[in-house]
Design an enzyme around this catalytic site. Sequence first.
Site, short mmCIF file in Angstrom:
data_model
loop_
_atom_site.label_atom_id
_atom_site.label_comp_id
_atom_site.label_asym_id
_atom_site.label_seq_id
_atom_site.Cartn_x
_atom_site.Cartn_y
_atom_site.Cartn_z
CG ASP A 1 -1.91 1.06 1.30
OD1 ASP A 1 -2.77 1.07 0.42
OD2 ASP A 1 -1.88 1.91 2.22
CD GLU B 1 -2.04 2.75 -3.60
OE1 GLU B 1 -3.16 3.21 -3.81
OE2 GLU B 1 -1.49 2.81 -2.47
C1 NOJ Z 1 -4.32 3.12 -0.74
C2 NOJ Z 1 -5.47 2.20 -0.53
O1 NOJ Z 1 -5.78 1.58 -1.76
C3 NOJ Z 1 -6.60 3.04 0.00
O2 NOJ Z 1 -7.80 2.33 0.08
C4 NOJ Z 1 -6.21 3.57 1.36
O3 NOJ Z 1 -7.22 4.46 1.80
C5 NOJ Z 1 -4.89 4.34 1.27
N1 NOJ Z 1 -3.90 3.64 0.52
C6 NOJ Z 1 -4.34 4.58 2.66
O4 NOJ Z 1 -3.88 3.38 3.22
#
Ligand code: NOJ
Length: 575
Positions: free
Chosen positions: A266, A325
């Site tokens: 993440d 991500e």
């Molecule tokens: C990216 C995640 O996909 C999202 O859902 C989340 O709110 C943020 N990161 C913070 O962790």
Amino acid sequence: MRGDGETELAESTVGSGTERAESTVGPETERAESTMNSRTEPAGSTMNSRTEPAGSHVDSRMEPPESAAGPEWWARAVVYQVYVRSFADSDGDGVGDLAGVRSRLGYLELLGVDAVWLSPVYPSPGVDHGYDVSDPRDVDPLFGTLDDFDGLLADARRHGIRVIIDLVPNHTSDQHEWFRAAVSAAPGSPERARYHFRGGAAPPNNWQSVFGGPAWTRVAPDDEWYLHLFAPGQPDLNWAHAEVREDLEKTLRFWCDRGVDGVRIDVAHGLAKAEGLPDDRRQPGWTVLTEDAPDPRFDQDGVHEVHRLIRGVLDRYPGRMAIGEVIVRDDARWAAYVRPDELHLAFHFGLLNCAFAADEIRECIDRTLAAAGDTPAVWTIANHDNPHPVTRYGSLERARAMALVTLALPGSAYLYNGEELGLPDVDLPDSALQDPAWQLSDGVRRGRDGCRVPLPWEGEGPGYGFTTGEPWLPMPESYGELTAADQLEDPVSTLSLYRQALELRKEHPAFRGDEVEWFGAPEGCLAFRRVGTTLVCALNTSERPVPLPPGDVLLTSAPLEANGDLPPNTAAWLA
Ligand code: NOJ
């Protein structure tokens, strides 16, 4: 032609297999347009992993990474994102759980996916629905137990499905024992050093939280400020601190020892912050994606040390992978995340941000492939942070067409649960909204709840087989016409389209090759071929039907015109 939001097709969309003689979208017209010739097949790549017999995933997981069997499993996998809260609820509390996922593995096998990515199931107050983790090495009772997790993993293997978990290294929950200790400790204490605490009468800098509002909150009046790039319940960790790094290693080993096949990282572009936490000098409202404007909150060079650390641990567990991500402002910086000693894969998000317009889509594909270089590209048109494709593209027809485009491309594809049912977003009443992105933006943004409404499995409301209780977000009556059970029986449903597409992708010999070459195509259309194969994917985003390229029609996202032309808002696979 069907209108927006219609859910059924009148005729079978599976191709007749007839050869098409005439074409204006053919390779004969403009083969010179190929722009991806520099992408070469990795040495030794035979793609045999796509033809492994069912069940062989399990046994091959512990083999050396570059085995004679071909590229690693993740290079071409179709991965299904399970947003656990919304997938299947086993105990009637209205929230999906691990036993629920376990009970639906047969469905996922039938769908034909290679792996699942589970959204976070760790103990969490749920401020950001699990992305606020209070213990990264346990399971929240809301979702089950560690035994349930192990059971799910074992069952998934029996179904030939690998499991990727979601790691959240940028921040913890404010209920994590470290943060609780930090709040109880004095300014300047070692307990506070694991986070970013600063004193002063005003916030230490002008940084904004991604969800809206200042990125700094005081622990108490007259006490210090702490940094949170997301909700106040998600304090950012200080990645310069040795214990923070050691703890991530421990977490990775904990889950790899249990047998997970991979981790999704993440906010992989977060973690390190600009030295000295300087003010953000960019225009107010600019996002991390804004070109040519470095963002002091994200994509600092220091993040790469963390990714090397992650890779170092995973390399000790053959067959495991990490996908990041990664949201950064240019492709060269993006590519740094997938260097050989960093993450195996990274989301690029080009297609996810692309309109339903052939020229834009083509540019996105070229950019994504060029950025990825020798790394497998990752394609996705949906996730839990964005509107469902039906809503984003404006119609089910377009979403179905884009599914075929996505699944024809070289690399791996990530599907979001509900995408295969053609679910649209739900326009929820304000009283039902739960996303912090809605609350913290003072309602300016609708937030992400609309794409997180639970999946309709079968039967009647309010739970439609998702739950025997009240679903955590209300499921609309219209979802009753989109149940998985009904769609499994309907040969032209969106679920059937995905099943056919995944089967072809797995079994048909034309789904090979790491490069695409473009055909000349009429305005508003695109057509590409996987180089070295016969597979052609054509898409019509224009307002009029166009002739198809030559080849046998394998699959179309909607019925062809009576004369065999490709209608607007439709894609076709030919070979
Ligand atoms: C990216 C995640 O996909 C999202 O859902 C989340 O709110 C943020 N990161 C913070 O962790």
